[in-house]
Design an enzyme around this catalytic site. Structure first.
Site, mmCIF file in Angstrom:
data_model
loop_
_atom_site.group_PDB
_atom_site.id
_atom_site.type_symbol
_atom_site.label_atom_id
_atom_site.label_comp_id
_atom_site.label_asym_id
_atom_site.label_seq_id
_atom_site.Cartn_x
_atom_site.Cartn_y
_atom_site.Cartn_z
ATOM 1 N N SER A 86 0.867 -1.174 0.000
ATOM 2 C CA SER A 86 0.000 0.000 0.000
ATOM 3 C C SER A 86 0.901 1.221 0.000
ATOM 4 C CB SER A 86 -0.893 0.011 1.246
ATOM 5 O OG SER A 86 -0.098 0.264 2.398
ATOM 6 N N LYS A 87 0.252 2.361 -0.097
ATOM 7 C CA LYS A 87 1.026 3.601 -0.040
ATOM 8 C C LYS A 87 1.697 3.718 1.328
ATOM 9 C CE LYS A 87 0.399 8.536 -0.807
ATOM 10 N NZ LYS A 87 -0.077 9.118 0.454
#
Ligand SMILES: [Zn+2]
Length: 308
Positions: A242-243
């Site tokens: 994920s970011k």
């Protein structure tokens, strides 16, 4: 189990990323898996931006992701749907639930719920505090769906039979949040039904959401799509990409290499020279040779080092 050569009438799949950052390997795997499963069946493939959680959406990402997909050679059917523009549809579904008594107003703060008993997976389970009315002097914050005891089961095309006792494991869950946004679970169910989605192929990080979505489909009288949950891509620390875990963005400059890595992750067996093929030929090979029986029967798998 292969879908090769077996046209499924009316197959409609979708890819539904949250625009919280650029496309990374985990979302690429879900895009490739859902795309190939749809195209190999002669089906349609829709693109939806799951930005219902507007405070988490990153400006620009909802434009960046389709651009990245285009450079990777994906083509989708119809217009791109944005959840942030579909609130009237979620409101209408919510009103139906409210009128038939399926939802109730909840005054509990996040802290109060976090302090309550834990379900078997260690996440807090809503204890039903406001189920029969708001406690005296308290004001409504969120709205929750009343869940009934008993197992909610479905047959996942890859992971097998999955069952969850929502009452014991999750409790009554939020459909309209305290900050006024509709919950992801409600939005997904309404969107899949409105778009006529027949097959949901996505990462297994969402598998625990599926019984809640099935519960909502039943309450709203909506058709249930078929589900296939692909292994989720984890980084070296065992976290979902994920970011937040600083997953590397997939850049369009070497699309073949990224696509071949995704095919290998999905247990397909691309020939050694496929990274040198032009994009059209790569996709033609991938659609023609898509084989569900090659998919790994796991909920997660390690991301190749170049993409984690
Ligand atoms: Zn409550």
């Amino acid at each position: 189990m292969t879908t090769e050569g077996v046209p499924l009438k009316g197959y409609r799949g979708r890819f539904a990323p949250s625009p919280t950052g650029p496309l990374h390997f985990g979302s690429l795997v879900a895009a490739v898996g859902s795309y190939l499963d749809a195209r190999a069946a002669g089906g349609e493939w829709l693109l939806r931006m799951e930005d219902v959680d507007e405070p988490r959406a990153v400006p620009g990402a909802a434009d960046e992701i389709p651009f990245a997909l285009e450079r990777l050679g994906f083509s989708w059917d119809g217009e791109i749907i944005h959840q942030s523009r579909r609130k009237t549809h979620y409101r209408a579904a919510f009103e139906r639930l409210r009128l038939d008594g399926s939802v109730f107003a909840c005054a509990c703060s996040r802290r109060e719920v976090a302090d309550s008993a834990l379900g078997p997976d260690g996440a807090p389970r809503y204890p039903g505090t406001c189920r029969n009315g708001l406690p005296h002097g308290r004001e409504a914050r969120a709205w929750r769906l009343k869940v009934e005891p008993g197992l909610v089961c479905f047959d996942d095309a890859l992971q097998g039979r999955i069952c969850q006792d929502l009452a014991a494991e999750v409790g009554d869950f939020v459909v309209l949040r305290a900050d006024g946004y509709f919950a992801y679970q409600l939005a997904v169910v309404v969107d899949d039904a409105d778009q006529g989605v027949t097959h949901v192929v996505r990462g297994a990080d969402l598998i625990d959401s599926t019984p809640r979505q099935i519960c909502l489909q039943r309450r709203l009288g909506l058709a249930r799509p078929a589900y296939l949950h692909l292994p989720a891509a984890l980084n070296a620390a065992g976290e979902k990409l994920s970011k937040q875990t600083r997953a590397r963005p997939i850049h369009g400059d070497r699309p073949q290499a990224a696509l071949v890595a995704a095919l290998e992750f999905l247990g397909q067996q691309p020939p050694a020279d496929l990274p040198d093929a032009d994009l059209d030929d790569l996709w033609r090979w991938a659609i023609m040779h898509w084989d569900r029986s090659g998919l790994p029967h796991r909920r997660s798998a390690a991301t190749p080092a170049a993409y984690s």
